[in-house]
Design an enzyme around this catalytic site. Structure first.
Site, PDB file in Angstrom:
ATOM      1  N   GLU A  13      -1.305  -1.393   5.224  1.00 10.15           N
ATOM      2  CA  GLU A  13      -1.815  -1.453   6.596  1.00 10.15           C
ATOM      3  C   GLU A  13      -1.401  -2.728   7.321  1.00 10.15           C
ATOM      4  OE1 GLU A  13      -4.793  -3.521   7.391  1.00 10.15           O
ATOM      5  OE2 GLU A  13      -4.546  -4.439   5.441  1.00 10.15           O
ATOM      6  N   HIS A 308      -6.296   0.866   4.119  1.00 11.28           N
ATOM      7  CA  HIS A 308      -6.963  -0.372   3.693  1.00 11.28           C
ATOM      8  C   HIS A 308      -7.271  -0.321   2.203  1.00 11.28           C
ATOM      9  CE1 HIS A 308      -9.392  -3.485   6.168  1.00 11.28           C
ATOM     10  NE2 HIS A 308      -8.123  -3.550   6.485  1.00 11.28           N
TER      11      HIS A 308
END
Length: 338
Positions: A13, A308
């Site tokens: 990310e 994440h």
């Protein structure tokens, strides 16, 4: 001398989680690391005040040697020293998240030579970070099951973008780790809606609660008016207490966005959680990876593994001798240590 671990901040990310996890793990394991392309996936790459505060906090707690610790830096070298317990205070100087700074340093203090207290000033109600009530009511009871004892207290709210909040956590060294098993959440026991207001008309909270009550059967409906000088700000939360876990979801109000639209965002998120049998929501899954890895065993289920989460797992596997397994069945992903 321990080997230097090289990390690419653009991985996954491409945000600040790679740096925060690396700092935690470096302090715990004693392994130095370099990271390049810090926050390359963000509109403003490099270290912001929140990230720089986390670096400086980690440096102070373990006496590290650091290169590149300055605003805007996209490269950092971190050589950890020995983690020391104590009384620490850190100021972000903006509305950057207090809880994300705490998330960086607290895992290292689980291994300190004595109890510690860490106080951070900055933002407490930030749309891109878990609020203190999430840490206190959701994460810390689960950490206690693992054998980790810490207690977070919200001393003053600080809404984005003004900041000015204060959060403190007291933490004790871990004696031994236990295995966390969160395969299913079980039946829902009750749901609680809560709205925080500071310098915002009360009718905003009443409309937000009404929107929540229109979609869920709420056991409690609470509106808390905070002192005006802690705002302006507004946060809406919905807590889902199930047989095996309590989850908490939140959304931060925005200027020129109606109360109904703000609350509807929260309704959508909670409905997505309830649509599967997974025990853990997206935010909580991120928080459980490191303590579970330190325990060396455990599992949880999540409906939607976020980027994440996957990034965090990848960083943990670089520092610790563990491997995670992710198996998806009927829309639920079981995350466990092999």
């Amino acid at each position: 001398m321990k080997r230097m671990i090289a990390l690419d901040g653009a991985q996954g990310e491409g945000g600040g989680q790679i740096l925060r996890s690396a700092l935690s793990l470096s302090m715990i394991t004693g392994q130095p690391f370099t990271i390049t392309s810090i926050r390359a996936g963000r509109a403003k790459p490099g270290l912001l005040r929140q990230h720089l505060t986390a670096v400086k906090a980690a440096t102070e707690i373990c006496g590290a040697t650091v290169e590149g610790a300055e605003l805007g830096s996209q490269r950092l070298l971190f050589r950890p020293g020995t983690v020391r317990g104590g009384d620490y205070r850190f100021a972000i100087g903006s509305a950057g998240s207090c809880t994300l700074v705490l998330q960086t340093v607290l895992p290292a203090l689980w291994f300190a030579d004595g109890p510690s207290r860490v106080e951070v000033s900055g933002g407490t109600d930030n749309p891109s970070a878990p609020p203190a009530d999430f840490i206190r009511r959701v994460l810390e009871p689960l950490l206690a099951k693992i054998g980790i004892h810490q207690q977070t207290t919200l001393l003053r709210h600080g809404f984005y973008p003004a900041g000015g909040g204060v959060v403190a956590t007291e933490v004790s060294p871990v004696a031994s780790f236990n295995t966390l098993q969160l395969g299913e959440r079980g039946n829902i026991v009750q749901m609680r809606g809560e709205v925080l207001l500071a310098g915002v008309p009360r009718h905003v909270a009443e409309r937000e609660i009404a929107t929540l009550a229109g979609s869920f059967s709420l056991h409690e409906q609470n509106i808390h008016n905070l002192p005006r000088d802690q705002g302006p700000g507004n946060t809406v939360s919905l807590e889902v207490e199930s047989e095996n876990i309590t989850e908490r979801f939140f959304v931060v109000g925005e200027k020129r966005v109606s109360a109904e639209v703000v609350a509807a965002q929260l309704v959508k998120e909670v409905k997505r959680y309830l649509a599967s049998t997974a025990a853990v929501g997206e935010y909580l899954a991120d928080q459980l990876v490191l303590p579970m890895a330190l325990a060396g065993a455990g599992e949880f289920t999540v409906a939607h593994p976020s980027c994440h989460l996957l990034t965090n797992i990848a960083v943990v596997e670089r520092f610790l001798p563990v491997r995670f397994s992710l198996i998806e069945t009927d829309g639920v992903t079981r995350v466990s240590i092999e």
